[in-house]
Design an enzyme around this catalytic site. Sequence first.
Site, PDB file in Angstrom:
ATOM      1  N   CYS A  69      37.164  47.269  33.368  1.00 22.34           N
ATOM      2  CA  CYS A  69      37.324  45.824  33.135  1.00 22.34           C
ATOM      3  C   CYS A  69      36.033  45.237  32.580  1.00 22.34           C
ATOM      4  CB  CYS A  69      37.726  45.184  34.467  1.00 22.34           C
ATOM      5  SG  CYS A  69      37.377  43.437  34.636  1.00 22.34           S
ATOM      6  N   CYS A  72      34.515  42.259  34.332  1.00 27.11           N
ATOM      7  CA  CYS A  72      33.917  42.679  35.610  1.00 27.11           C
ATOM      8  C   CYS A  72      32.506  43.214  35.383  1.00 27.11           C
ATOM      9  CB  CYS A  72      34.752  43.783  36.262  1.00 27.11           C
ATOM     10  SG  CYS A  72      36.434  43.297  36.673  1.00 27.11           S
TER      11      CYS A  72
END
Length: 149
Positions: A69, A72
């Site tokens: 991600c 993230c």
Amino acid sequence: MQTPLHLACPRCLTANRVPRERLAEEPKCGKCGAPLLDGAPVALEEAGFDAFIARTDLPVLVDFWAPWCAPCRAMAPAFEQAAAQLRTAVRFIKVNTEEAPRLAARWNIRSIPTLVRFENGSETGRISGAMDAASLVRWATRRGAKAEA
Ligand SMILES: [Zn+2]
């Protein structure tokens, strides 16, 4: 005299009692000697998650993330910065949802990053999407945060 706080050791998960006024004095785990509040986020797996939350009297902010991600990964430095800034006030936890899918399912994580705040073992707020360090600090230290997802 103030009531001591319980702090879970990030390494062995032992509950340590630390007087509030000594939180800034780099307390160490009475069992394994690991620093209890070194200002770095703590990576937790399924096995240690419940024990850490249950044995920690400070608010706990959990970052549910995954290595694939991009947002993230982009937030990781801000998360570390906020953790260092709130070293003695809030515990910053990272849960890799790839490695701990059952935790993600249990807490109903539908998108990442999602941040969930716990106090005294109960969820007191959650928010999805990456944030900068200042926003993380603000959100982590709100009083009486309510669930908003
Ligand atoms: Zn320990």
